[in-house]
Design an enzyme around this catalytic site. Structure first.
Site, PDB file in Angstrom:
ATOM      1  N   TRP A  34     -10.963   1.248  10.659  1.00  0.00           N
ATOM      2  CA  TRP A  34     -12.512   0.185  10.743  1.00  0.00           C
ATOM      3  C   TRP A  34     -12.755  -1.082  11.510  1.00  0.00           C
ATOM      4  O   TRP A  34     -13.643  -1.903  11.415  1.00  0.00           O
ATOM      5  CB  TRP A  34     -12.896   0.517   9.412  1.00  0.00           C
ATOM      6  N   GLU A  47     -15.357  -0.307   3.220  1.00  0.00           N
ATOM      7  CA  GLU A  47     -15.990  -1.438   2.464  1.00  0.00           C
ATOM      8  C   GLU A  47     -15.748  -0.381   0.947  1.00  0.00           C
ATOM      9  O   GLU A  47     -15.246  -0.506  -0.338  1.00  0.00           O
ATOM     10  CB  GLU A  47     -16.368  -2.135   1.907  1.00  0.00           C
ATOM     11  N   THR A  53      -8.852   1.886  -4.059  1.00  0.00           N
ATOM     12  CA  THR A  53      -8.556   2.244  -3.294  1.00  0.00           C
ATOM     13  C   THR A  53      -7.867   2.345  -2.467  1.00  0.00           C
ATOM     14  O   THR A  53      -7.605   0.983  -1.950  1.00  0.00           O
ATOM     15  CB  THR A  53      -9.760   4.110  -3.374  1.00  0.00           C
ATOM     16  N   TYR A  92     -14.104   8.484  -7.864  1.00  0.00           N
ATOM     17  CA  TYR A  92     -15.071   8.042  -7.918  1.00  0.00           C
ATOM     18  C   TYR A  92     -16.411   8.368  -7.428  1.00  0.00           C
ATOM     19  O   TYR A  92     -16.863   7.307  -6.636  1.00  0.00           O
ATOM     20  CB  TYR A  92     -14.672   6.465  -7.863  1.00  0.00           C
ATOM     21  N   TYR A 130     -20.324  -7.756  -4.161  1.00  0.00           N
ATOM     22  CA  TYR A 130     -18.685  -8.194  -3.179  1.00  0.00           C
ATOM     23  C   TYR A 130     -19.219  -6.790  -1.393  1.00  0.00           C
ATOM     24  O   TYR A 130     -19.260  -7.284  -0.409  1.00  0.00           O
ATOM     25  CB  TYR A 130     -18.072  -6.782  -3.575  1.00  0.00           C
ATOM     26  N   ASP A 148     -13.532 -10.319  -4.691  1.00  0.00           N
ATOM     27  CA  ASP A 148     -13.012  -9.086  -5.167  1.00  0.00           C
ATOM     28  C   ASP A 148     -11.671  -9.268  -5.559  1.00  0.00           C
ATOM     29  O   ASP A 148     -11.692 -10.549  -5.892  1.00  0.00           O
ATOM     30  CB  ASP A 148     -12.201  -7.514  -4.657  1.00  0.00           C
ATOM     31  N   CYS A 202      -0.284 -12.356  -0.610  1.00  0.00           N
ATOM     32  CA  CYS A 202      -0.558 -12.993  -2.480  1.00  0.00           C
ATOM     33  C   CYS A 202      -0.822 -11.361  -2.718  1.00  0.00           C
ATOM     34  O   CYS A 202      -1.714 -11.805  -3.940  1.00  0.00           O
ATOM     35  CB  CYS A 202      -1.867 -14.182  -1.854  1.00  0.00           C
ATOM     36  N   CYS A 209       5.033 -16.144  -1.453  1.00  0.00           N
ATOM     37  CA  CYS A 209       4.632 -17.446  -0.804  1.00  0.00           C
ATOM     38  C   CYS A 209       5.739 -18.116  -0.219  1.00  0.00           C
ATOM     39  O   CYS A 209       4.941 -18.929   1.002  1.00  0.00           O
ATOM     40  CB  CYS A 209       5.675 -18.326  -2.497  1.00  0.00           C
ATOM     41  N   CYS A 218      -1.573 -24.556  -1.644  1.00  0.00           N
ATOM     42  CA  CYS A 218      -2.312 -24.131  -2.627  1.00  0.00           C
ATOM     43  C   CYS A 218      -1.111 -24.258  -3.890  1.00  0.00           C
ATOM     44  O   CYS A 218       0.035 -24.679  -4.246  1.00  0.00           O
ATOM     45  CB  CYS A 218      -0.765 -22.509  -2.600  1.00  0.00           C
TER      46      CYS A 218
END
Length: 362
Positions: A34, A47, A53, A92, A130, A148, A202, A209, A218
């Protein structure tokens, strides 16, 4: 709490944060289908698929779905049964029903062009904050945040935010922060970079890190609390439901299937006849036989228990005992559809009933 967030935000070198994040993304971004262009329709489909998922699971579905429905118009014109079949296994299903309704609205109200303003795109069915931000930023370069769980996790660590991300009101805190932080010149790259960072660096546990391109910015890393963030309260345990299902055939080898209601869980998908059962003096098998007779007028001879499957939703768990059986000659089957094994492949079944079918073949 909000004062400390403001303090951390204002002490941050936002320009350097954007630069470090986007530079890393442009060098390291994954090759995902995509991302080949900025087609709003394909970004929209991806999206919706990516909600709840994993990326690796979505890729083959995305490729197959966009091959079958290559344009927004093709999806709008498609029969719902074909759309559900193309989505079969992703779960879903309300996501794809909403998408199907929304693309029809785009065809009828917007001339087939996905709206490029927050006000208009938010009117479309299934397009929440979102999805709105993802489409507008990635496809149209509109500086709209896309918040999100991934993004909240990253920003909670960057700015040492200790608000519970499971609470709906917390999302608004992150949206307000990101309106300040998002790159106005490269919002597409910025939002995708945040998503990418949350997906591969992350991560929820054991964040990498030392490989992070923005660790200098951070607060959690400098405070050594990255593994404690974000704060997320636990969900309630899902409800356990005991069920029994029958894979019924007749003497000619036809199967008998049922279409679920047009609303509610797994709406409009197909299933093998089934019912909830109770732990009672009456066996599950007997409860299922009685249900088949009462609900469909069906007189069937069931074999001993084939096996059991478990299917887990976010809010409940189905524990299904699977039986195979044969309709007695002349038996009624009201509200059931008689199909051949080949014909049955055209119908969309939820994963639980795909498992039931596979178990019946053993």
């Amino acid at each position: 709490m909000l004062d400390s967030i403001e303090k951390n935000l204002h002490s941050m070198n936002i320009d350097e944060f954007r630069k470090d994040l986007i530079s890393w993304y442009l060098l390291e971004k994954r090759d995902l289908p995509w991302r080949l262009d900025q087609d709003p329709y394909k970004i929209w489909v991806s999206e919706i698929m990516l909600q709840q998922t994993r990326v690796d699971t979505v890729i083959p579905y995305f490729l197959a779905f966009t091959e079958k429905f290559p344009t927004l118009e093709a999806l709008a014109d498609a029969d719902e049964e074909d759309v559900l079949k193309a989505w079969e296994g992703l779960g879903y299903y309300s996501r794809v029903r909403n998408l199907h309704s929304a693309v029809k609205e785009v065809m009828s109200s917007y001339g087939g062009i996905v709206p490029d303003t927050p006000e208009e795109i938010s009117k479309l069915k299934g397009v929440g904050p979102y999805t709105k931000g993802a489409i507008l930023s990635i496809a149209y370069n509109v500086p709209e945040p896309a918040v999100d769980g991934n993004v909240m996790r990253v920003m909670a660590r960057i700015l040492s935010i200790w608000e519970d991300i499971a609470k709906p009101k917390t999302r608004k805190i992150f949206e307000n922060i990101l309106y300040e932080v998002i790159s106005k010149e490269q919002p597409s790259e910025f939002n995708q970079a945040l998503m990418e960072l949350g997906a591969i660096i992350c991560t929820p546990t054991s964040p990498a890190c030392l490989m992070c391109p923005v660790r200098e910015h951070c607060h959690a890393f400098h405070e050594g609390v990255q593994s404690d963030l974000p704060v997320k309260s636990k969900k309630k345990k899902p409800k356990q439901v005991t069920m029994a299902a029958a894979v019924l055939k007749d003497e000619d080898g036809h199967y008998y299937i049922h279409k679920r209601n047009s609303s509610g869980l797994l709406a409009n998908l197909w299933e093998f006849p089934n019912c909830e059962t109770s732990i009672d003096i009456v066996s599950q098998k007997e409860q299922l036989v009685n249900f088949l007779n009462d609900e469909y007028g069906t007189d069937a001879e069931l074999e001993p228990l084939t096996g059991t499957i478990q299917h887990i939703f976010s809010h409940l768990v189905w524990n299904i005992s699977v039986y195979t059986g044969q309709l007695k000659p002349g038996s009624s089957y009201k509200d059931l559809v008689k199909v051949t094994e080949t014909e049955m492949q055209r119908y969309a079944f939820p994963v639980s009933h795909q498992k039931i079918y596979q178990m019946s073949l053993q």
